[in-house]
Design a protein around this motif. Structure first.
Motif, PDB file in Angstrom:
ATOM      1  N   LEU A   3       0.860  -1.170   0.000  1.00 15.17           N
ATOM      2  CA  LEU A   3       0.000   0.000   0.000  1.00 15.17           C
ATOM      3  C   LEU A   3       0.903   1.229   0.000  1.00 15.17           C
ATOM      4  O   LEU A   3       1.801   1.340   0.821  1.00 15.17           O
ATOM      5  N   ASP A  11      -1.605  -1.055  -4.100  1.00 15.43           N
ATOM      6  CA  ASP A  11      -2.767  -0.174  -3.955  1.00 15.43           C
ATOM      7  C   ASP A  11      -2.273   1.187  -3.501  1.00 15.43           C
ATOM      8  O   ASP A  11      -1.213   1.309  -2.903  1.00 15.43           O
ATOM      9  N   LEU A  48      -7.418   3.406  -3.529  1.00 17.75           N
ATOM     10  CA  LEU A  48      -8.364   2.962  -2.511  1.00 17.75           C
ATOM     11  C   LEU A  48      -9.113   4.125  -1.881  1.00 17.75           C
ATOM     12  O   LEU A  48     -10.303   4.045  -1.617  1.00 17.75           O
ATOM     13  N   ASP A  76      -5.515  -0.125   9.612  1.00 21.49           N
ATOM     14  CA  ASP A  76      -6.570  -1.123   9.466  1.00 21.49           C
ATOM     15  C   ASP A  76      -6.276  -2.068   8.307  1.00 21.49           C
ATOM     16  O   ASP A  76      -6.414  -3.279   8.433  1.00 21.49           O
ATOM     17  N   ARG A  77      -5.847  -1.496   7.181  1.00 17.83           N
ATOM     18  CA  ARG A  77      -5.521  -2.328   6.016  1.00 17.83           C
ATOM     19  C   ARG A  77      -4.410  -3.303   6.368  1.00 17.83           C
ATOM     20  O   ARG A  77      -4.458  -4.464   5.998  1.00 17.83           O
ATOM     21  N   GLU A  79      -4.688  -6.896   4.404  1.00 17.96           N
ATOM     22  CA  GLU A  79      -4.972  -6.467   3.045  1.00 17.96           C
ATOM     23  C   GLU A  79      -3.772  -5.747   2.440  1.00 17.96           C
ATOM     24  O   GLU A  79      -3.753  -5.455   1.256  1.00 17.96           O
TER      25      GLU A  79
END
Lengths: 138, 291
Positions: free
Chosen positions: B78, B109, B129, B152-153, B158
């Protein structure tokens, strides 16, 4: 004279307070604690609530957000994102903010977990502020 | 002849207007840069204390690593791309976005901060995202949602790695695009730079602490603050870079406009003088033929 403890509040916007005090009462996650000079070294977590600072016979009340307190015999350092003096709290606007947050949380269905969590955090801080204000109005 | 001078006069006037605007923008950028720098400076004691506590606690909690500290095989990355909202800041965004190429499109992402970053990611069809709008000098409260989002991701598996891509502020003339790995936390940093190790004395002082409720819990609660603060520092840094880049760009624009004004004025005067000379010549020729 040596019976003072150096007290400082550090937040992301700078060192907001740094002075020598007689006593500080802190809202920690395991209950309120009073910190006097020569306290045993402790590192603890704070939860939103009321902080009472006594210096030179004067007492000051503040609302404080989540944070951490680092206590050594001669020094008390507080790490927090929010601290507001009781005199600076605007009761009406805080009450309204609480209402808004509660209303938003009530129909939480369309909120992401993220939004809900941040709302709840803000709500807790606001309730703490209001509580402090009401208690100290007399 | 008259037409020509009027044209030049008009051009001088419009260039002068432009110069005025760029000069104003330059000064605004200078003020905003100072503000962002000041914010970053104000946050230093907080960051220092946070780091001091973290470094010592992490040495006292051997049991189990906190999830935010656990490195795992990287499948998805991310990237938090910190761009600007407005243009007119030289090659700042172009240089920064060039760095995006090092990330594989399929397994990366993006989270965007700043409108230019959103535009870029949309244009290059990257997986975006979320985007977080941010003011010129954001305060800490504005950063928190971003920090929570990425944590959180990461915790939900994720993303196995979170990288912040931003423009680091070196000085007014130099800004370097840099990628900083924020999660997992493998080493404590301060604003993207490694923390200098403290001497043994500080270490001793910290080791006598009693942790309430427990060292592990205090550490768990501190880490989100650390991530938030790191992100805050980096975004402020990026903002200071943006403003200083804009300041320099606008200064160049003002200088160019002033050179142009000078050239145009020179040309204008030349034409004017040529006209006067021709006129005098005409008059004297006429007089001579009359006389």
């Amino acid at each position: 004279m040596a019976n003072k403890i150096h007290f400082e509040i550090v937040s992301p916007s700078g060192v907001s307070r740094s002075l020598d005090v007689d006593m500080v009462v802190l809202p920690t996650t395991s209950g309120e604690i009073g910190v006097l000079p020569n306290h045993e070294p402790i590192m603890t977590m704070l939860e939103p609530g009321e902080m009472v600072v006594t210096a030179d016979g004067r007492t000051e009340y503040c609302a404080i957000g989540e944070g951490f307190a680092q206590i050594t015999p001669g020094r008390l350092s507080i790490l927090t994102e929010m601290v507001v003096k009781v005199g600076d709290i605007d009761e009406d606007s805080v009450a309204k903010a609480i209402e808004r947050a509660q209303a938003a949380l009530a129909n939480a269905a369309h909120l992401s977990d993220e939004e809900a969590a941040s709302l709840e955090g803000g709500l807790k801080r606001n309730i703490a502020m209001l509580g402090v204000k009401r208690r100290r109005r007399a | 002849m008259g037409n020509n001078t009027r044209d030049i006069r008009r051009r001088i006037k419009s260039v002068r207007n432009t110069a005025q605007i760029t000069k104003a923008m330059q000064m605004i950028a200078a003020a905003k840069m100072r503000k962002a720098q000041q914010r970053a400076l104000d946050a230093r004691p907080y960051a220092q204390m946070l780091n001091r506590i973290l470094v010592s606690i992490s040495k006292h909690t051997e049991d189990e690593l906190h999830p935010l500290l656990q490195a795992r095989p990287v499948k998805r990355t991310l990237v938090v791309l910190v761009g600007t909202d407005k243009g007119l800041c030289g090659g700042l965004n172009t240089n920064l976005f060039r760095e995006v190429q090092q990330f594989d499109a399929a397994s990366t992402d993006f989270v965007a901060v700043g409108r230019k970053a959103v535009d870029f990611l949309a244009r290059t069809k990257r997986s975006l995202l979320a985007d977080f709008p941010m003011r010129d000098t954001p305060d800490y409260a504005e950063i928190k949602p971003v920090a929570h989002f990425i944590m959180d991701r990461f915790l939900a598996d994720e993303a196995d790695r979170v990288v912040v891509l931003y423009t680091d502020f070196v000085n007014t003339l130099t800004q370097v695009p840099s990628a900083h790995e924020l999660l997992p936390i493998t080493e404590f940093h301060m604003g993207g730079k490694p923390v200098e190790q403290k001497g043994d004395a500080a270490e001793e002082e910290m080791s006598v602490f009693k942790y309430e409720p427990s060292a592990g819990e205090v550490l768990g609660a501190l880490l989100p603050f650390y991530v938030g603060n790191e992100l805050y520092t980096m975004i402020l840094n990026a903002r200071a870079s943006e403003q200083s880049a804009r300041m320099v760009a606008m200064k160049n624009a003002t200088d160019n406009a002033n050179t142009l004004i000078k050239d145009l004025t020179l040309e204008y005067n030349k034409i004017r003088q040529a006209a006067i000379t021709t006129e005098i010549l005409e008059i004297s020729t006429a007089q001579m033929t009359m006389g």
